[in-house]
Design a protein around this motif. Structure first.
Motif, PDB file in Angstrom:
ATOM      1  N   ASN A 118      21.043  42.884  18.754  1.00  9.26           N
ATOM      2  CA  ASN A 118      19.610  42.675  18.642  1.00  9.26           C
ATOM      3  C   ASN A 118      19.307  41.264  18.171  1.00  9.26           C
ATOM      4  O   ASN A 118      20.159  40.563  17.649  1.00  9.26           O
ATOM      5  CB  ASN A 118      18.997  43.695  17.661  1.00  9.26           C
ATOM      6  CG  ASN A 118      18.954  45.092  18.250  1.00  9.26           C
ATOM      7  OD1 ASN A 118      19.011  45.256  19.456  1.00  9.26           O
ATOM      8  ND2 ASN A 118      18.877  46.095  17.384  1.00  9.26           N
ATOM      9  N   VAL A 119      18.053  40.865  18.367  1.00 14.31           N
ATOM     10  CA  VAL A 119      17.560  39.586  17.864  1.00 14.31           C
ATOM     11  C   VAL A 119      16.867  39.859  16.530  1.00 14.31           C
ATOM     12  O   VAL A 119      15.931  40.650  16.471  1.00 14.31           O
ATOM     13  CB  VAL A 119      16.572  38.945  18.861  1.00 14.31           C
ATOM     14  CG1 VAL A 119      16.034  37.643  18.303  1.00 14.31           C
ATOM     15  CG2 VAL A 119      17.246  38.732  20.205  1.00 14.31           C
ATOM     16  N   ILE A 120      17.325  39.235  15.472  1.00  9.86           N
ATOM     17  CA  ILE A 120      16.778  39.491  14.134  1.00  9.86           C
ATOM     18  C   ILE A 120      15.473  38.703  13.943  1.00  9.86           C
ATOM     19  O   ILE A 120      15.447  37.479  14.092  1.00  9.86           O
ATOM     20  CB  ILE A 120      17.800  39.082  13.041  1.00  9.86           C
ATOM     21  CG1 ILE A 120      19.134  39.819  13.268  1.00  9.86           C
ATOM     22  CG2 ILE A 120      17.244  39.400  11.662  1.00  9.86           C
ATOM     23  CD1 ILE A 120      19.038  41.323  13.241  1.00  9.86           C
ATOM     24  N   CYS A 121      14.381  39.413  13.640  1.00 11.14           N
ATOM     25  CA  CYS A 121      13.099  38.752  13.341  1.00 11.14           C
ATOM     26  C   CYS A 121      13.024  38.414  11.849  1.00 11.14           C
ATOM     27  O   CYS A 121      12.709  37.294  11.474  1.00 11.14           O
ATOM     28  CB  CYS A 121      11.931  39.635  13.742  1.00 11.14           C
ATOM     29  SG  CYS A 121      11.917  40.116  15.493  1.00 11.14           S
ATOM     30  N   ASP A 122      13.280  39.411  10.999  1.00 10.75           N
ATOM     31  CA  ASP A 122      13.376  39.198   9.564  1.00 10.75           C
ATOM     32  C   ASP A 122      14.347  40.253   9.018  1.00 10.75           C
ATOM     33  O   ASP A 122      15.058  40.902   9.796  1.00 10.75           O
ATOM     34  CB  ASP A 122      12.001  39.260   8.880  1.00 10.75           C
ATOM     35  CG  ASP A 122      11.277  40.594   9.108  1.00 10.75           C
ATOM     36  OD1 ASP A 122      11.959  41.607   9.360  1.00 10.75           O
ATOM     37  OD2 ASP A 122      10.045  40.616   9.027  1.00 10.75           O
ATOM     38  N   GLU A 123      14.371  40.455   7.716  1.00 15.57           N
ATOM     39  CA  GLU A 123      15.345  41.367   7.114  1.00 15.57           C
ATOM     40  C   GLU A 123      15.120  42.819   7.509  1.00 15.57           C
ATOM     41  O   GLU A 123      16.021  43.648   7.416  1.00 15.57           O
ATOM     42  CB  GLU A 123      15.301  41.237   5.584  1.00 15.57           C
ATOM     43  CG  GLU A 123      15.777  39.885   5.074  1.00 15.57           C
ATOM     44  CD  GLU A 123      15.665  39.766   3.563  1.00 15.57           C
ATOM     45  OE1 GLU A 123      15.127  40.700   2.942  1.00 15.57           O
ATOM     46  OE2 GLU A 123      16.108  38.745   3.026  1.00 15.57           O
ATOM     47  N   LYS A 124      13.912  43.149   7.974  1.00 22.29           N
ATOM     48  CA  LYS A 124      13.586  44.539   8.279  1.00 22.29           C
ATOM     49  C   LYS A 124      13.361  44.800   9.765  1.00 22.29           C
ATOM     50  O   LYS A 124      13.354  45.945  10.191  1.00 22.29           O
ATOM     51  CB  LYS A 124      12.326  44.967   7.505  1.00 22.29           C
ATOM     52  CG  LYS A 124      12.465  44.888   5.985  1.00 22.29           C
ATOM     53  CD  LYS A 124      11.162  45.302   5.311  1.00 22.29           C
ATOM     54  CE  LYS A 124      11.260  45.237   3.793  1.00 22.29           C
ATOM     55  NZ  LYS A 124       9.980  45.612   3.132  1.00 22.29           N
ATOM     56  N   CYS A 138      11.308  37.263  19.322  1.00 25.96           N
ATOM     57  CA  CYS A 138      10.384  37.732  18.291  1.00 25.96           C
ATOM     58  C   CYS A 138       9.118  36.866  18.306  1.00 25.96           C
ATOM     59  O   CYS A 138       9.201  35.638  18.245  1.00 25.96           O
ATOM     60  CB  CYS A 138      11.033  37.629  16.907  1.00 25.96           C
ATOM     61  SG  CYS A 138      12.531  38.637  16.692  1.00 25.96           S
ATOM     62  N   CYS A 139       7.956  37.490  18.389  1.00 25.51           N
ATOM     63  CA  CYS A 139       6.673  36.773  18.352  1.00 25.51           C
ATOM     64  C   CYS A 139       5.737  37.508  17.398  1.00 25.51           C
ATOM     65  O   CYS A 139       5.679  38.742  17.406  1.00 25.51           O
ATOM     66  CB  CYS A 139       6.024  36.725  19.739  1.00 25.51           C
ATOM     67  SG  CYS A 139       6.852  35.644  20.911  1.00 25.51           S
ATOM     68  N   ARG A 140       5.001  36.749  16.586  1.00 28.05           N
ATOM     69  CA  ARG A 140       4.032  37.349  15.678  1.00 28.05           C
ATOM     70  C   ARG A 140       2.858  37.932  16.455  1.00 28.05           C
ATOM     71  O   ARG A 140       2.342  37.305  17.381  1.00 28.05           O
ATOM     72  CB  ARG A 140       3.508  36.298  14.686  1.00 28.05           C
ATOM     73  CG  ARG A 140       4.530  35.871  13.650  1.00 28.05           C
ATOM     74  CD  ARG A 140       4.674  36.898  12.537  1.00 28.05           C
ATOM     75  NE  ARG A 140       5.510  36.393  11.443  1.00 28.05           N
ATOM     76  CZ  ARG A 140       5.930  37.117  10.447  1.00 28.05           C
ATOM     77  NH1 ARG A 140       5.597  38.402  10.383  1.00 28.05           N
ATOM     78  NH2 ARG A 140       6.695  36.615   9.506  1.00 28.05           N
TER      79      ARG A 140
END
Length: 305
Positions: free
Chosen positions: A278-284, A293-295
């Motif tokens: 997977n591509v990590i966006c943040d710790e969760k 990942c896009c906001r």
């Protein structure tokens, strides 16, 4: 009759085009009304092309040029060319047939132009975080269970904690009263339909709205179009009602309507997660491999496919 002279009289362009302002290239005339894209001959570098009735020849500086004859013979000096089935006699400056019955002057190649990049094709779907399910464009993926996603028919929606309903952006789920509440009032909860997928065989599937097409390896691939036409190169596909034109690298319909063809993606195991990481966006939070990942507007993470 087959060419248009440029200013100065030293250059010309194929019929159906005109000279660019700098005189270094030919620009296709789009004209008005119904227009079919002119066919072109792609050169071996994959980046240059010539008119349909021309031939790609390497020039003296290593770039590709266009000989204004179909299936022409490219001369060894990398400047001139001869008609099909004739040979270059550079000493005499002539094109000679093997039988000796043809004797015409050498032709001169003109610079090839860069191929136009294909237009981006909208996928018309939202890929869910499991990398397998998909929802229609403008909808929101909401998790129904650990193994299944549903589609909320609202963009950037709020997924309710019961795994069965959703609410519009900027509201909160009131499961006790079965409403979506905001400062301005309340509205009924929206039910979540299941996100579907297209079954290729017993082991693989594609996101809903795709078409299963075989790849060159024999494995299944996914064309991001419904009821698509799978191209014989096992790499691309076209919308329903079109045919694949491998020479032009596009999809052709009826009287010459043309649009860029689409590249397929590999199919995924049925009922399984993406195995390549997977591509990590943040710790969760993370997104499936191959996405970004896009906001989103609420500050939460979304996955761009």
């Amino acid at each position: 009759p087959q060419s248009v002279p440029c200013a100065g009289g030293h250059r010309c362009c194929p019929r159906g085009s005109h000279c660019s302002t700098d005189g270094q290239s030919c620009v296709t005339d789009l004209g008005t009304g119904t227009w079919a894209a002119p066919r072109a001959v792609p050169c071996p570098d994959g980046q240059s092309e010539c008119p349909d009735d021309a031939t790609c020849c390497v020039t003296s500086n290593g770039t590709w040029g266009c000989c204004p004859m179909p299936q022409a013979s490219c001369c060894a000096d990398k400047v001139h060319c001869c008609p099909h089935a004739t040979i270059c006699d550079l000493t005499r400056g002539r094109c000679v047939s093997p039988a000796g019955d043809t004797d015409v002057p050498l032709g001169t190649a003109f610079p090839a132009w860069k191929r136009q990049p294909p237009l981006p094709v909208a996928l018309r779907q939202v890929l869910c975080p499991d990398g397998r399910s998909a929802c229609p464009d403008g909808a929101t993926c909401c998790q129904l269970s650990p193994e299944q996603y549903g589609c909320c028919p609202l963009q950037n929606a709020v997924c309710c904690g019961d795994g069965q309903h959703c609410c519009p952006q900027g509201t909160t789920c009131d499961l006790v009263h079965s409403t979506c509440t905001s400062l301005g009032g309340s509205a009924p909860l929206a039910a979540l339909p299941t996100a579907g997928d297209v079954k290729c065989d017993e082991e693989t599937s594609c996101p809903d709205g795709n078409t299963c097409c075989r790849l060159s390896s024999g494995a299944w691939g996914c064309c991001p179009l419904e009821q698509a036409v799978c191209c014989p190169d096992h790499v691309h596909c076209c919308p329903q009602g079109y045919t694949c034109d491998p020479e032009g690298g596009s999809c052709l319909q009826g009287e010459g309507t043309r649009q860029p063809w689409v590249r397929k993606t590999p199919a995924l195991p049925r009922g399984g997660q993406v195995t390549s990481g997977n591509v990590i966006c943040d710790e969760k939070t993370s997104c499936p491999d191959g996405t970004t990942c896009c906001r989103m507007s609420l500050g939460t993470w979304g996955c761009c496919p």
